[in-house]
Enzyme design. Structure first.
Site, PDB file in Angstrom:
ATOM      1  N   GLU A 113       0.847  -1.082   0.186  1.00 12.43           N
ATOM      2  CA  GLU A 113       0.086   0.192  -0.152  1.00 12.43           C
ATOM      3  C   GLU A 113       0.738   1.175  -0.013  1.00 12.43           C
ATOM      4  OE1 GLU A 113      -2.108   3.195   1.964  1.00 12.43           O
ATOM      5  OE2 GLU A 113      -0.052   2.455   2.811  1.00 12.43           O
ATOM      6  N   CYS A 134      -4.666  -3.662   1.831  1.00 15.51           N
ATOM      7  CA  CYS A 134      -4.062  -4.687   2.584  1.00 15.51           C
ATOM      8  C   CYS A 134      -4.527  -6.099   1.703  1.00 15.51           C
ATOM      9  CB  CYS A 134      -4.807  -4.701   3.921  1.00 15.51           C
ATOM     10  SG  CYS A 134      -4.533  -3.451   4.979  1.00 15.51           S
ATOM     11  N   HIS A 154      -6.750 -11.384   8.077  1.00 19.31           N
ATOM     12  CA  HIS A 154      -6.126 -10.294   7.785  1.00 19.31           C
ATOM     13  C   HIS A 154      -6.332  -9.483   9.350  1.00 19.31           C
ATOM     14  CE1 HIS A 154      -4.816  -6.332   6.719  1.00 19.31           C
ATOM     15  NE2 HIS A 154      -6.066  -5.611   7.291  1.00 19.31           N
TER      16      HIS A 154
END
Ligand code: COA
Length: 411
Positions: A81, A113, A242
């Site tokens: 990112e 992400c 995540h």
């Protein structure tokens, strides 16, 4: 064809801040961060580090550990990112630093992400297409929020490198996956900004909705089909998420098992009256074991899910050999994917991504030093005496980014 992750290596910056110290400095109860968010420590990069040096260090460690020569890599994908240029990809700097030859497809991927998973899936398809060489996938990020903001305690930094090929001793990837996408403004970073803009509580809702979508899609496609009393999570030994902060994984697991159990009417009838307790038991068994490292590193955006995987294999890979695990990836904006993999039978031969060693050797700084490091940004220059990385960002010359190995003077 069997395809998946052959080996992983991790790099986490040398400096770390204890969240209990940050809480005192910001005037909030430490338990809000350590228990409310579940984060204990966060990694902080040195001014001579950026996503290129983090990625290259993880990549160099991986190639060395795997005994793979740079010429054996036919595809290099770097997911981040935190790009360093609007045009020139992070991946080409990494390609140069790792000495990978010119016969290689090289590019950078961005989707908040989620990009690490996009890269992994692309690399797996590339290997399935019958390529003779391996793909190197590196997820590398520095999570930054404004000092004093709600996101500040969820910062972190690190990189995970994964060798993707047809001898997947770490994780054999399943061919099925469940996806979910939609245009939401939960987290973004305009081109002129160093720190992200985030609608934090909305981003939690977006994450959970995307999880319902992606997991639901995967569940429908599961074969052999699930019976009326059977949950998909019954077929999984661990679930990894995540993890911007560990409490997010707890919320995610609660959502996942609810979707899973509701879809199995006989199971739901049994579990609904004690849903909270049952979800907590399932979390302790299936999800909590994957969260130890992330609680000590913080958010690594696109690398976060794979930091969980690397640490899980390091901690209990041998016990999980031959067993199936589930992985959920979410990238704000948003795109999400749920997929599964089987831990390799010979995982013990590759289950050393370096996580435990690196976390044990870190230097803890106080809040004043942390603010100095953040304020310095990526100034480049010489590494500190206790530097653990293998490459440094030397600085800009004629608008060009220059990198070198510590101790090697620029030409
Ligand atoms: N002791 C223990 N827990 C406490 C506490 C205390 N003294 N005070 C508050 N908490 C708990 C809250 O109950 C809450 O837990 P819950 O969500 O289970 O209810 C948690 O700590 C967080 O507190 P809250 O006030 O809700 O939010 P916040 O202002 O700290 O912000 C985020 C939390 C996630 C919104 C913020 O960290 C953020 O914006 N992060 C970046 C974006 C992100 O990571 N999004 C995730 C999806 S991608």
């Amino acid at each position: 064809m069997t395809v998946g992750i052959e080996r992983l290596a991790v790099y986490v910056p040398q400096y770390a801040l204890r969240l209990a110290d940050l809480a005192v400095a910001r005037g909030v109860p430490p338990e809000k961060l350590t228990s409310g968010l579940g984060v204990r420590e966060m990694a902080i990069p040195a001014p001579c580090e950026d996503v290129v040096t983090l990625a290259a260090t993880a990549g160099a460690r991986l190639l060395r550990a795997a005994g793979v020569g740079p010429d054996e890599i036919g595809m290099l994908l770097v997911a981040t990112e935190t790009g360093v240029d609007h045009s020139k990809p992070v991946s080409i700097f990494v390609h140069d630093l790792l000495g990978i030859g010119p016969r290689c497809r090289v590019y950078e991927l961005k989707h908040a992400c989620y990009a690490g998973t996009a890269a992994l899936m692309t690399a797996a398809d590339w290997v399935r297409a019958g390529r003779e060489r391996r793909a190197l996938v590196i997820a590398s990020d520095i999570a930054r929020y404004e000092i004093g903001s709600a996101g500040e305690p969820t910062q972190g930094a690190g990189a995970v490198a994964m060798l993707v090929g047809s001898e997947p001793r770490a994780l054999v990837l399943g061919e099925q996956s469940g996806t979910h996408a939609g245009n939401v403004h939960d987290f973004w970073r305009p081109l002129d900004r160093r720190a992200a803009i985030v609608d934090g509580r909305y981003s939690v809702d977006c994450y959970l909705d995307a999880l319902s979508g992606a997991f639901g899609a995967y569940r429908e496609a599961e074969r052999p089909r699930l019976g009326p009393a059977e949950a998909l999570s019954d077929r999984l030994a661990r679930l990894l998420y995540h993890t911007p902060f560990p409490k997010m994984a707890m919320k995610a697991h609660r959502r996942l098992v609810e979707v899973d159990w509701r879809a199995a009417p006989e199971r739901w009838a049994r579990v609904a009256p004690r849903l909270d307790d049952a979800a907590l038991e399932a979390y302790r068994e299936l999800a909590a074991p994957g969260l130890e490292a992330v609680a000590r590193v913080g958010n690594t955006y696109t690398a976060s899910l794979y930091l969980c995987l690397a640490a899980l294999l390091e901690a209990e890979g041998t016990a999980l050999a031959g067993r199936r695990i589930g992985l959920f990836s979410y990238g704000s904006g948003c795109c999400a994917e749920f997929f599964t993999g089987i831990v390799g039978d010979a995982v013990e031969t590759v289950a050393d991504a370096g996580v435990g060693r690196m976390l044990a050797d870190r230097t803890f700084v106080d809040v004043e030093a942390y603010e100095r490091l953040v304020g310095a940004g990526e100034a480049g220059g010489d590494p500190p005496a206790d530097f653990a990385g293998e490459f440094v960002f030397a600085g800009l010359r004629d608008h060009r980014r220059e990198y070198r190995r510590p101790g090697v003077l620029a030409a």
